[in-house]
Enzyme design. Structure first.
Site, PDB file in Angstrom:
ATOM      1  N   ASP A  49       0.818  -1.231   0.000  1.00  0.00           N
ATOM      2  CA  ASP A  49       0.000   0.000   0.000  1.00  0.00           C
ATOM      3  C   ASP A  49       0.844   1.271   0.000  1.00  0.00           C
ATOM      4  O   ASP A  49       0.429   2.289   0.553  1.00  0.00           O
ATOM      5  CB  ASP A  49      -0.966   0.031   1.213  1.00  0.00           C
ATOM      6  CG  ASP A  49      -1.771  -1.229   1.313  1.00  0.00           C
ATOM      7  OD1 ASP A  49      -2.250  -1.696   0.270  1.00  0.00           O
ATOM      8  OD2 ASP A  49      -1.895  -1.774   2.423  1.00  0.00           O
TER       9      ASP A  49
ATOM     10  N   GLY B 294       1.520   3.013  -2.554  1.00  0.00           N
ATOM     11  CA  GLY B 294       1.158   3.892  -3.675  1.00  0.00           C
ATOM     12  C   GLY B 294       1.935   3.514  -4.927  1.00  0.00           C
ATOM     13  O   GLY B 294       2.184   4.348  -5.789  1.00  0.00           O
ATOM     14  N   LYS B 295       2.306   2.225  -5.010  1.00  0.00           N
ATOM     15  CA  LYS B 295       3.084   1.764  -6.171  1.00  0.00           C
ATOM     16  C   LYS B 295       2.308   1.944  -7.468  1.00  0.00           C
ATOM     17  O   LYS B 295       2.861   2.290  -8.491  1.00  0.00           O
ATOM     18  CB  LYS B 295       3.434   0.269  -6.028  1.00  0.00           C
ATOM     19  CG  LYS B 295       4.346  -0.047  -4.878  1.00  0.00           C
ATOM     20  CD  LYS B 295       4.590  -1.540  -4.780  1.00  0.00           C
ATOM     21  CE  LYS B 295       3.394  -2.341  -4.374  1.00  0.00           C
ATOM     22  NZ  LYS B 295       2.873  -2.103  -3.027  1.00  0.00           N
TER      23      LYS B 295
ATOM     24  N   ASN C  58      -4.697 -10.393  -3.737  1.00  0.00           N
ATOM     25  CA  ASN C  58      -4.508  -9.774  -2.422  1.00  0.00           C
ATOM     26  C   ASN C  58      -4.023  -8.335  -2.609  1.00  0.00           C
ATOM     27  O   ASN C  58      -4.182  -7.491  -1.740  1.00  0.00           O
ATOM     28  CB  ASN C  58      -3.510 -10.566  -1.555  1.00  0.00           C
ATOM     29  CG  ASN C  58      -2.211 -10.920  -2.258  1.00  0.00           C
ATOM     30  OD1 ASN C  58      -2.099 -10.779  -3.474  1.00  0.00           O
ATOM     31  ND2 ASN C  58      -1.243 -11.394  -1.511  1.00  0.00           N
TER      32      ASN C  58
ATOM     33  N   GLY D 102      -4.003  -4.570  -4.196  1.00  0.00           N
ATOM     34  CA  GLY D 102      -5.035  -3.642  -4.640  1.00  0.00           C
ATOM     35  C   GLY D 102      -4.368  -2.353  -5.032  1.00  0.00           C
ATOM     36  O   GLY D 102      -3.745  -1.702  -4.209  1.00  0.00           O
ATOM     37  N   HIS D 103      -4.403  -2.023  -6.307  1.00  0.00           N
ATOM     38  CA  HIS D 103      -3.776  -0.793  -6.777  1.00  0.00           C
ATOM     39  C   HIS D 103      -4.853   0.195  -7.197  1.00  0.00           C
ATOM     40  O   HIS D 103      -5.703  -0.139  -8.016  1.00  0.00           O
ATOM     41  CB  HIS D 103      -2.864  -1.081  -7.979  1.00  0.00           C
ATOM     42  CG  HIS D 103      -1.643  -1.855  -7.606  1.00  0.00           C
ATOM     43  ND1 HIS D 103      -0.863  -2.512  -8.517  1.00  0.00           N
ATOM     44  CD2 HIS D 103      -1.066  -2.056  -6.411  1.00  0.00           C
ATOM     45  CE1 HIS D 103       0.150  -3.104  -7.890  1.00  0.00           C
ATOM     46  NE2 HIS D 103       0.038  -2.835  -6.607  1.00  0.00           N
TER      47      HIS D 103
ATOM     48  N   GLN E  81       2.310  -5.938  -2.971  1.00  0.00           N
ATOM     49  CA  GLN E  81       2.709  -6.024  -1.553  1.00  0.00           C
ATOM     50  C   GLN E  81       3.984  -5.207  -1.289  1.00  0.00           C
ATOM     51  O   GLN E  81       4.178  -4.192  -1.934  1.00  0.00           O
ATOM     52  CB  GLN E  81       2.894  -7.484  -1.116  1.00  0.00           C
ATOM     53  CG  GLN E  81       1.596  -8.266  -1.008  1.00  0.00           C
ATOM     54  CD  GLN E  81       1.153  -8.845  -2.328  1.00  0.00           C
ATOM     55  OE1 GLN E  81       1.936  -9.417  -3.037  1.00  0.00           O
ATOM     56  NE2 GLN E  81      -0.108  -8.697  -2.645  1.00  0.00           N
TER      57      GLN E  81
ATOM     58  N   THR F 204       3.288 -12.372   3.378  1.00  0.00           N
ATOM     59  CA  THR F 204       2.536 -13.075   2.351  1.00  0.00           C
ATOM     60  C   THR F 204       3.367 -14.285   1.915  1.00  0.00           C
ATOM     61  O   THR F 204       4.458 -14.517   2.445  1.00  0.00           O
ATOM     62  CB  THR F 204       2.160 -12.131   1.186  1.00  0.00           C
ATOM     63  OG1 THR F 204       1.214 -12.803   0.344  1.00  0.00           O
ATOM     64  CG2 THR F 204       3.377 -11.687   0.385  1.00  0.00           C
TER      65      THR F 204
ATOM     66  N   GLY G 123     -10.898  -3.447   2.720  1.00  0.00           N
ATOM     67  CA  GLY G 123     -11.607  -2.340   3.366  1.00  0.00           C
ATOM     68  C   GLY G 123     -11.214  -2.151   4.830  1.00  0.00           C
ATOM     69  O   GLY G 123     -11.723  -1.268   5.509  1.00  0.00           O
ATOM     70  N   ARG G 124     -10.279  -2.969   5.326  1.00  0.00           N
ATOM     71  CA  ARG G 124      -9.888  -2.856   6.742  1.00  0.00           C
ATOM     72  C   ARG G 124      -9.138  -1.544   6.979  1.00  0.00           C
ATOM     73  O   ARG G 124      -8.315  -1.155   6.150  1.00  0.00           O
ATOM     74  CB  ARG G 124      -8.926  -4.005   7.122  1.00  0.00           C
ATOM     75  CG  ARG G 124      -9.576  -5.358   7.162  1.00  0.00           C
ATOM     76  CD  ARG G 124      -8.568  -6.429   7.537  1.00  0.00           C
ATOM     77  NE  ARG G 124      -7.641  -6.731   6.459  1.00  0.00           N
ATOM     78  CZ  ARG G 124      -6.671  -7.638   6.549  1.00  0.00           C
ATOM     79  NH1 ARG G 124      -6.472  -8.304   7.666  1.00  0.00           N
ATOM     80  NH2 ARG G 124      -5.889  -7.876   5.527  1.00  0.00           N
TER      81      ARG G 124
ATOM     82  N   ARG H  89      -6.206   0.661   8.005  1.00  0.00           N
ATOM     83  CA  ARG H  89      -4.790   0.292   8.126  1.00  0.00           C
ATOM     84  C   ARG H  89      -4.211   0.840   9.419  1.00  0.00           C
ATOM     85  O   ARG H  89      -4.601   1.921   9.858  1.00  0.00           O
ATOM     86  CB  ARG H  89      -4.005   0.857   6.946  1.00  0.00           C
ATOM     87  CG  ARG H  89      -4.414   0.233   5.635  1.00  0.00           C
ATOM     88  CD  ARG H  89      -3.572   0.755   4.472  1.00  0.00           C
ATOM     89  NE  ARG H  89      -4.173   0.315   3.217  1.00  0.00           N
ATOM     90  CZ  ARG H  89      -4.303   1.068   2.138  1.00  0.00           C
ATOM     91  NH1 ARG H  89      -3.837   2.289   2.113  1.00  0.00           N
ATOM     92  NH2 ARG H  89      -4.876   0.581   1.053  1.00  0.00           N
TER      93      ARG H  89
ATOM     94  N   ASP I 160       1.694  15.015   0.975  1.00  0.00           N
ATOM     95  CA  ASP I 160       0.642  15.993   1.307  1.00  0.00           C
ATOM     96  C   ASP I 160      -0.074  15.658   2.616  1.00  0.00           C
ATOM     97  O   ASP I 160      -0.579  16.542   3.293  1.00  0.00           O
ATOM     98  CB  ASP I 160      -0.386  16.078   0.172  1.00  0.00           C
ATOM     99  CG  ASP I 160      -0.956  14.710  -0.184  1.00  0.00           C
ATOM    100  OD1 ASP I 160      -0.159  13.802  -0.486  1.00  0.00           O
ATOM    101  OD2 ASP I 160      -2.192  14.542  -0.130  1.00  0.00           O
TER     102      ASP I 160
HETATM  103  P1  IMP Z   1      -2.111 -12.917   2.253  1.00  0.00           P
HETATM  104  O1  IMP Z   1      -1.194 -12.389   1.210  1.00  0.00           O
HETATM  105  O2  IMP Z   1      -3.563 -12.717   1.912  1.00  0.00           O
HETATM  106  O3  IMP Z   1      -1.809 -14.316   2.644  1.00  0.00           O
HETATM  107  O4  IMP Z   1      -1.905 -12.030   3.586  1.00  0.00           O
HETATM  108  C1  IMP Z   1      -0.695 -12.080   4.352  1.00  0.00           C
HETATM  109  C2  IMP Z   1      -0.373 -10.719   4.931  1.00  0.00           C
HETATM  110  O5  IMP Z   1      -0.028  -9.819   3.885  1.00  0.00           O
HETATM  111  C3  IMP Z   1      -1.536 -10.046   5.664  1.00  0.00           C
HETATM  112  O6  IMP Z   1      -1.014  -9.266   6.727  1.00  0.00           O
HETATM  113  C4  IMP Z   1      -2.134  -9.119   4.628  1.00  0.00           C
HETATM  114  O7  IMP Z   1      -2.821  -8.041   5.202  1.00  0.00           O
HETATM  115  C5  IMP Z   1      -0.878  -8.669   3.914  1.00  0.00           C
HETATM  116  N1  IMP Z   1      -1.102  -8.272   2.516  1.00  0.00           N
HETATM  117  C6  IMP Z   1      -1.257  -9.085   1.457  1.00  0.00           C
HETATM  118  N2  IMP Z   1      -1.403  -8.375   0.332  1.00  0.00           N
HETATM  119  C7  IMP Z   1      -1.311  -7.083   0.687  1.00  0.00           C
HETATM  120  C8  IMP Z   1      -1.336  -5.859  -0.057  1.00  0.00           C
HETATM  121  O8  IMP Z   1      -1.466  -5.818  -1.274  1.00  0.00           O
HETATM  122  N3  IMP Z   1      -1.205  -4.718   0.672  1.00  0.00           N
HETATM  123  C9  IMP Z   1      -1.016  -4.727   2.019  1.00  0.00           C
HETATM  124  N4  IMP Z   1      -0.965  -5.853   2.749  1.00  0.00           N
HETATM  125  C10 IMP Z   1      -1.115  -7.023   2.079  1.00  0.00           C
END
Ligand code: IMP
Length: 429
Positions: A13, A15-16, A38, A40-41, A225, A240, A307-308, A310, A338
């Site tokens: 997260d 901002g890549k 997993n 999300g961009h 990630q 991950t 949606g959690r 951070r 900013d």
């Molecule tokens: P998993 O990749 O779903 O197995 O999650 C393992 C850990 O990586 C957890 O703490 C997730 O919240 C975190 N995680 C996985 N993908 C992302 C991502 O794209 N951004 C931020 N955290 C991630």
């Protein structure tokens, strides 16, 4: 060596997506090399905001070709929906513009069910996964019984393979986790439909990229990630199941080491994390709420995939230096500067203290960070709204000092600073 690699230096997260989107203007190919949906961009172009999970963000441009490399795990249901939603937004998604590696692995509903069962069984020791089936899919890959995309090219045996896969995971779910078995016939039927849809996109992407590099084409490897979530180099076990670090790009795309040119490390101007695990500079209460934002804006600190809210905290230079080292970062991009505007003081963690000793580097890697206490340096804040600033010289002196200090402490130059979510809200140094 026209292969540039973009990596996250934190826990994802960073901002890549928007740095990729910006650099993709000069690229011929944009390639995802690790992880799955997993990731999300968020990419904002004009009034449209795209949330991409599997398709490379650089594909928002008409001139780029997108690659989903062998290192990625693909949930075909999600991929097809994402392809459709981009098409509806007027973006051309055709087999001439999107290539999927035959050697990438598939995520099935059985992987999702297993991810959920495993997280529940971990109880208070849960990892906080995204529940997208990532861990189980990579586990099967390493155990050499995964479902590779190439199976979709042989419809008859594909059905049998999917049925056997569901049966095997059902066995685990029922016997180990006391769960309900999944309907293998339904999953096999759905996967046959996905195969019909995706077959034209399946390619030898490694071979193709190799050829294109020889022709002098430009490739951008797009990390998902972040470094601290890397299964080898992150805050294990709160990581991950793949290698989102820069060397993972070579493995995940099938390219040789000598091909890499720039490694661009993306860091937020502060730190954030979703899921469990250590976070030395984490803030609580009002200070945290201030950095996190209310959740009303797409760029506020709430998970793009889950949606959690951070967890947030001050920028940690011990970890950033570590990320520079692990990835071989040649330049940094600092995002969300900013968000720090208006704070009376801005803090940077420069070292840790543990048992009266001061550490400016990680003695045992980042896994056991819980007992390390951050040492902060305080810098004066700035009040000016910097969201419309386009030139370095127009940034307040304090904001410039902050960036210069980050460069100094990281031992790496900052080449880009973002001051807002739009494509144009970027200062190039
Ligand atoms: P998993 O990749 O779903 O197995 O999650 C393992 C850990 O990586 C957890 O703490 C997730 O919240 C975190 N995680 C996985 N993908 C992302 C991502 O794209 N951004 C931020 N955290 C991630």
């Amino acid at each position: 060596m026209p292969l540039d690699i973009i990596v996250g230096t934190q826990w994802g997260d960073e901002g890549k997506g928007r740095v990729v989107d910006l650099l993709a203007t000069n690229m011929d190919y944009v390639a995802r090399y690790s992880g799955g949906d997993n990731a999300g961009h968020t990419v904002t172009i004009g009034k449209q905001t795209f949330k991409l999970h599997l398709i490379p963000s650089g594909m928002a441009y008409p001139h780029t070709v997108g690659i989903i490399g062998n290192g990625v795990v693909i949930n075909p249901d999600i991929l097809i929906k994402e392809m459709d939603s981009l098409r509806r937004a007027g973006i051309r998604i055709t087999p001439e513009r999107l290539y999927i590696s035959y050697a990438a692995h598939l995520i099935t509903p059985a992987h999702l069910a297993l991810d959920k069962a495993q997280e529940q069984a971990r109880g208070s020791g849960k990892i906080g996964t995204t529940l997208r089936g990532i861990g189980p899919a990579y586990t099967e890959k390493i155990a050499r019984r995964g479902l590779r995309v190439e199976l979709m090219l042989s419809p008859q045996s594909f059905t049998q393979k999917v049925l056997a896969h569901v049966e095997s995971i059902n066995h685990t779910i029922v016997t180990l986790y006391d769960g309900e078995p999944l309907d293998g016939q339904k999953i096999a039927h759905d996967f046959m439909n996905y195969a019909d849809e995706l077959r034209p996109y399946i390619r030898d992407t490694a071979g193709l990229l190799h050829e294109k590099l020889k022709q002098g084409k430009y490739i951008l490897a797009e990390g998902a990630q972040g470094t601290l979530l890397d299964v080898d180099h992150g805050t294990y076990p709160f990581v991950t199941s793949s290698n989102p670090t820069a060397p993972g790009a070579l493995i995940g795309l099938g390219l040789g080491v000598g091909n890499a040119n720039k490694v661009i490390g993306v860091t937020k101007a502060f730190q954030s994390r979703v899921g469990e695990g250590p976070f030395p500079t984490e803030l609580q209460g009002e200070e945290a709420a201030r950095l996190r934002g209310s959740g009303e804006n797409p760029w506020d600190e709430f998970g793009t995939t889950t949606g959690r809210p951070r967890r947030v905290g001050w920028l940690d230079m011990v970890l950033l230096r570590y990320a520079v080292r692990i990835n071989g970062i040649t330049e940094l991009a600092v995002t969300k500067l900013d968000i720090l505007s208006g704070l009376p003081k801005v803090k940077i963690c420069t070292a840790y203290i543990k048992d009266t000793l001061t550490y400016s580097d990680l003695p045992y890697g980042p896994a056991n960070l819980d007992s390390f206490i951050p040492v902060y340096e305080e810098l004066p804040g700035w009040n000016k709204d910097i969201r419309l600033v386009k030139e370095w010289g127009d940034l307040p002196a304090q904001a410039q000092d902050y960036i210069r200090r980050v460069e100094q402490l990281a031992g790496t130059p900052v080449h880009l600073v973002s001051v807002g979510p739009e494509r144009e809200q970027v200062i190039l140094l």
